[in-house]
Scaffold this motif. Structure first.
Motif, PDB file in Angstrom:
ATOM      1  N   GLY A   1      54.121  36.053  66.653  1.00 12.08           N
ATOM      2  CA  GLY A   1      55.418  36.170  67.316  1.00 12.08           C
ATOM      3  C   GLY A   1      56.458  36.724  66.372  1.00 12.08           C
ATOM      4  O   GLY A   1      56.202  36.922  65.179  1.00 12.08           O
TER       5      GLY A   1
ATOM      6  N   SER B   1      55.801  40.026  67.767  1.00 13.75           N
ATOM      7  CA  SER B   1      55.573  40.051  66.318  1.00 13.75           C
ATOM      8  C   SER B   1      56.782  40.675  65.632  1.00 13.75           C
ATOM      9  O   SER B   1      57.619  41.312  66.288  1.00 13.75           O
ATOM     10  CB  SER B   1      54.325  40.880  65.973  1.00 13.75           C
ATOM     11  OG  SER B   1      54.524  42.229  66.321  1.00 13.75           O
ATOM     12  N   CYS B   2      56.823  40.515  64.336  1.00 15.26           N
ATOM     13  CA  CYS B   2      57.850  41.229  63.568  1.00 15.26           C
ATOM     14  C   CYS B   2      57.602  42.734  63.668  1.00 15.26           C
ATOM     15  O   CYS B   2      58.541  43.532  63.733  1.00 15.26           O
ATOM     16  CB  CYS B   2      57.805  40.773  62.107  1.00 15.26           C
ATOM     17  SG  CYS B   2      59.015  41.584  61.055  1.00 15.26           S
ATOM     18  N   THR B   3      56.330  43.098  63.698  1.00 13.50           N
ATOM     19  CA  THR B   3      55.985  44.523  63.775  1.00 13.50           C
ATOM     20  C   THR B   3      56.609  45.163  65.017  1.00 13.50           C
ATOM     21  O   THR B   3      57.202  46.247  64.935  1.00 13.50           O
ATOM     22  CB  THR B   3      54.444  44.695  63.832  1.00 13.50           C
ATOM     23  OG1 THR B   3      53.888  44.034  62.695  1.00 13.50           O
ATOM     24  CG2 THR B   3      54.040  46.143  63.831  1.00 13.50           C
TER      25      THR B   3
ATOM     26  N   LYS C   1      53.948  32.061  58.264  1.00 14.60           N
ATOM     27  CA  LYS C   1      55.389  32.142  57.997  1.00 14.60           C
ATOM     28  C   LYS C   1      56.045  30.749  57.987  1.00 14.60           C
ATOM     29  O   LYS C   1      55.447  29.764  58.411  1.00 14.60           O
ATOM     30  CB  LYS C   1      56.055  33.046  59.036  1.00 14.60           C
ATOM     31  CG  LYS C   1      55.572  34.500  58.937  1.00 14.60           C
ATOM     32  CD  LYS C   1      55.925  35.100  57.584  1.00 14.60           C
ATOM     33  CE  LYS C   1      55.661  36.595  57.493  1.00 14.60           C
ATOM     34  NZ  LYS C   1      54.258  36.975  57.306  1.00 14.60           N
TER      35      LYS C   1
ATOM     36  N   PHE D   1      52.429  42.585  47.341  1.00  8.88           N
ATOM     37  CA  PHE D   1      51.632  43.345  48.270  1.00  8.88           C
ATOM     38  C   PHE D   1      50.888  44.415  47.495  1.00  8.88           C
ATOM     39  O   PHE D   1      51.264  44.723  46.366  1.00  8.88           O
ATOM     40  CB  PHE D   1      52.546  44.072  49.287  1.00  8.88           C
ATOM     41  CG  PHE D   1      53.171  43.131  50.292  1.00  8.88           C
ATOM     42  CD1 PHE D   1      52.438  42.616  51.335  1.00  8.88           C
ATOM     43  CD2 PHE D   1      54.501  42.778  50.166  1.00  8.88           C
ATOM     44  CE1 PHE D   1      53.016  41.774  52.269  1.00  8.88           C
ATOM     45  CE2 PHE D   1      55.083  41.933  51.101  1.00  8.88           C
ATOM     46  CZ  PHE D   1      54.334  41.420  52.151  1.00  8.88           C
TER      47      PHE D   1
ATOM     48  N   TYR E   1      54.472  34.775  62.416  1.00  6.44           N
ATOM     49  CA  TYR E   1      53.029  34.822  62.150  1.00  6.44           C
ATOM     50  C   TYR E   1      52.579  33.476  61.554  1.00  6.44           C
ATOM     51  O   TYR E   1      53.382  32.721  61.014  1.00  6.44           O
ATOM     52  CB  TYR E   1      52.739  35.989  61.193  1.00  6.44           C
ATOM     53  CG  TYR E   1      51.297  36.119  60.814  1.00  6.44           C
ATOM     54  CD1 TYR E   1      50.337  36.435  61.776  1.00  6.44           C
ATOM     55  CD2 TYR E   1      50.876  35.921  59.502  1.00  6.44           C
ATOM     56  CE1 TYR E   1      49.002  36.540  61.436  1.00  6.44           C
ATOM     57  CE2 TYR E   1      49.539  36.025  59.151  1.00  6.44           C
ATOM     58  CZ  TYR E   1      48.608  36.329  60.126  1.00  6.44           C
ATOM     59  OH  TYR E   1      47.286  36.419  59.796  1.00  6.44           O
TER      60      TYR E   1
ATOM     61  N   VAL F   1      63.568  45.293  53.022  1.00  6.55           N
ATOM     62  CA  VAL F   1      62.684  44.127  53.167  1.00  6.55           C
ATOM     63  C   VAL F   1      63.209  43.034  52.241  1.00  6.55           C
ATOM     64  O   VAL F   1      63.401  43.282  51.041  1.00  6.55           O
ATOM     65  CB  VAL F   1      61.231  44.493  52.763  1.00  6.55           C
ATOM     66  CG1 VAL F   1      60.319  43.275  52.867  1.00  6.55           C
ATOM     67  CG2 VAL F   1      60.704  45.629  53.623  1.00  6.55           C
TER      68      VAL F   1
ATOM     69  N   ASP G   1      63.909  44.247  57.617  1.00  7.37           N
ATOM     70  CA  ASP G   1      62.626  43.577  57.792  1.00  7.37           C
ATOM     71  C   ASP G   1      62.799  42.193  57.178  1.00  7.37           C
ATOM     72  O   ASP G   1      62.750  42.024  55.961  1.00  7.37           O
ATOM     73  CB  ASP G   1      61.508  44.372  57.105  1.00  7.37           C
ATOM     74  CG  ASP G   1      60.146  43.692  57.254  1.00  7.37           C
ATOM     75  OD1 ASP G   1      60.117  42.464  57.475  1.00  7.37           O
ATOM     76  OD2 ASP G   1      59.122  44.391  57.129  1.00  7.37           O
TER      77      ASP G   1
ATOM     78  N   THR H   1      55.786  46.404  50.260  1.00  7.05           N
ATOM     79  CA  THR H   1      55.944  45.673  51.525  1.00  7.05           C
ATOM     80  C   THR H   1      54.614  45.650  52.238  1.00  7.05           C
ATOM     81  O   THR H   1      53.645  46.290  51.810  1.00  7.05           O
ATOM     82  CB  THR H   1      57.021  46.324  52.423  1.00  7.05           C
ATOM     83  OG1 THR H   1      57.244  45.485  53.564  1.00  7.05           O
ATOM     84  CG2 THR H   1      56.619  47.715  52.914  1.00  7.05           C
TER      85      THR H   1
ATOM     86  N   LEU I   1      60.332  45.480  64.654  1.00  7.22           N
ATOM     87  CA  LEU I   1      60.674  46.646  63.823  1.00  7.22           C
ATOM     88  C   LEU I   1      60.524  47.938  64.623  1.00  7.22           C
ATOM     89  O   LEU I   1      61.369  48.839  64.553  1.00  7.22           O
ATOM     90  CB  LEU I   1      59.768  46.689  62.586  1.00  7.22           C
ATOM     91  CG  LEU I   1      59.980  45.584  61.541  1.00  7.22           C
ATOM     92  CD1 LEU I   1      58.838  45.570  60.523  1.00  7.22           C
ATOM     93  CD2 LEU I   1      61.318  45.764  60.813  1.00  7.22           C
TER      94      LEU I   1
HETATM   95  C1  LIG Z   1      57.310  42.189  54.954  1.00  6.99           C
HETATM   96  C2  LIG Z   1      56.584  42.075  56.261  1.00  6.99           C
HETATM   97  N1  LIG Z   1      56.978  42.854  57.280  1.00  6.99           N
HETATM   98  C3  LIG Z   1      56.371  42.778  58.485  1.00  6.99           C
HETATM   99  C4  LIG Z   1      55.330  41.912  58.706  1.00  6.99           C
HETATM  100  C5  LIG Z   1      54.672  41.891  60.043  1.00  6.99           C
HETATM  101  O1  LIG Z   1      54.830  40.655  60.689  1.00  6.99           O
HETATM  102  P1  LIG Z   1      54.026  40.335  62.032  1.00  6.99           P
HETATM  103  O2  LIG Z   1      52.663  39.885  61.640  1.00  6.99           O
HETATM  104  O3  LIG Z   1      54.818  39.241  62.684  1.00  6.99           O
HETATM  105  O4  LIG Z   1      54.018  41.577  62.833  1.00  6.99           O
HETATM  106  C6  LIG Z   1      54.882  41.086  57.677  1.00  6.99           C
HETATM  107  C7  LIG Z   1      53.762  40.169  57.924  1.00  6.99           C
HETATM  108  O5  LIG Z   1      53.274  39.437  57.155  1.00  6.99           O
HETATM  109  C8  LIG Z   1      55.522  41.165  56.417  1.00  6.99           C
HETATM  110  O6  LIG Z   1      55.126  40.417  55.385  1.00  6.99           O
END
Ligand SMILES: Cc1ncc(COP(=O)(O)O)c(C=O)c1O
Length: 384
Positions: free
Chosen positions: A196, A62-64, A189, A328, A186, A134, A159, A88, A67
């Motif tokens: 992922g 994931s992006c999470t 996306k 957000f 995600y 971001v 990000d 964010t 990060l």
């Molecule tokens: C700005 C931002 N950062 C991080 C994320 C986290 O992405 P992921 O769901 O791939 O972990 C998102 C997810 O929507 C996001 O919008």
């Protein structure tokens, strides 16, 4: 028929764009006998790296987690202060917390909802150990922000969850001059693997660290250990996460990457169609205020008129069969962060002022002109 005719099909906010080739690509992995991270994931990394001009791309879950790995790679002392825009998804700030650091929540620019250079400058003066930027909605941050961090010698993590396909003066977003850029695959996306993400970096050492960190900190991944003839030994020099991207999911992203340009082009057409109508309205404002031909066009966000109840607009759009979303709710408004995350010295006045007004309209590569016009008609119909 009119847009208010409820027999019309619903327009979801951001459904995944799946074609037969995607299904085949995933099915091939199912038939192939290796489901977890292996050759398909490596191919995705290589193709992505080539597309964005990054020497290293490490695919993760994931992006999470990308990060988290990026923040951990800095090995900051516990309690170190990392600047994060308050506008964010909570994952940006929580990845700082999971690395034992403190997110310092920063205000945003009203025209882009990206972190404001003034907020960054003041926070640096007060004391920051790192900065996370971001690229909101696919529009990259103000170059002044990167310049301020560079001048202060502060590492920057990008990000780039919204920014695959975006570029700025540095070229395609790929971590040039920063620690790295973290992408999301995600389901909503621009390019998806269901779940992922990936870390793109120009730093070979970080790439090696990320490859190890995505699999418990092992020095040798499963493909390296289990394929016939491979060496089964490994070491652990620093405990890591379990954040690898299996081939089963990588196959979907890899297949989508083949038609990414076409998908992006269609997003751009929809954005232009929305802009042409909404920019004529006095009551609504588009974010970013000005069109940007280097944006990834991930979200189309409008700021509703002040005082208008957003819930009523959402309900009105839903009654017309149209899905919307909110990007957000600012991080500083969540209970835990209110108590544990300090605000930057400029406060978060802009975020507070705009928090109740942002609404994201449906945007995806499968949206037709007729559907986009239905969205516009429904939006206009809910406005005063
Ligand atoms: C700005 C931002 N950062 C991080 C994320 C986290 O992405 P992921 O769901 O791939 O972990 C998102 C997810 O929507 C996001 O919008």
């Amino acid at each position: 028929m009119t847009a208010s005719d409820l027999t019309l099909s619903p327009i979801p906010f951001a459904p995944p764009q799946i074609v037969e080739a995607d299904v085949e690509a995933v099915a091939d992995v199912l038939r192939g006998g290796w489901l977890s991270t292996g050759p398909v994931c490596s191919q995705l990394e290589a193709d992505l790296a080539e597309r964005i001009g990054a020497p290293h791309v490490v695919a993760v879950s994931s992006c999470t987690t990308a990060l988290q790995i990026a923040v951990r790679s800095l090995h900051l002392a516990p309690g170190s202060r990392v600047g994060v825009p308050t506008w964010t998804f909570v994952a940006s700030a929580s990845s700082v917390v999971h690395a034992g650091c403190v997110p310092v929540l920063l205000d945003v620019d009203a025209d882009t909802l990206n972190v404001s250079p003034a907020a960054v400058e003041a926070a640096i003066a007060e004391g920051l150990d790192a900065l996370m930027v971001v690229h909101f909605a696919g529009r990259t941050v103000d170059p002044a922000v990167l310049a301020l961090a560079e001048a202060a010698g502060i590492p920057v993590i990008e990000d780039a969850a919204h920014a695959l396909g975006a570029s700025d003066d540095r070229g395609p977003v790929s971590g040039v001059g920063t620690v790295g850029a973290c992408f999301s695959f995600y389901a909503t996306k621009n390019l998806t693997s269901g779940e992922g993400g990936a870390l793109a970096t120009h730093d070979e050492e970080l790439a090696q660290y990320a490859r190890s960190q995505r699999l418990h900190g092992l020095s040798n991944d499963a493909w390296g250990r289990y394929r016939i003839g491979a060496t089964p030994e490994y070491d652990v020099v620093e405990p890591g996460l379990k954040a690898n991207l299996p081939d089963l999911l990588a196959a979907l992203a890899l297949s989508q990457l083949q038609r990414f340009d076409a998908m992006q082009a269609r997003r751009r057409e929809v954005v232009q169609r929305y802009r042409a109508t909404i920019s004529e309205l006095d009551s609504c404002r588009i974010v970013p205020t000005t069109a940007d031909d280097r944006s990834a066009d991930h979200l189309f966000v409008v700021l509703l008129p002040e005082g208008l109840d957003r819930a009523e607009v959402v309900a009105g759009m839903a009654a017309a069969g149209i899905g919307t979303s909110v990007h957000f709710r600012p991080v500083h408004t969540f209970s835990w962060f209110r108590d544990h995350a300090p605000l930057g010295p400029t406060g978060v006045g802009t975020a507070d002022r705009l928090a109740g007004r942002a609404l994201s309209l449906p945007l995806h590569a499968g949206l037709t002109d007729v559907e986009a016009d239905r969205v516009l008609e429904a939006l206009v119909g809910t406005l005063p």
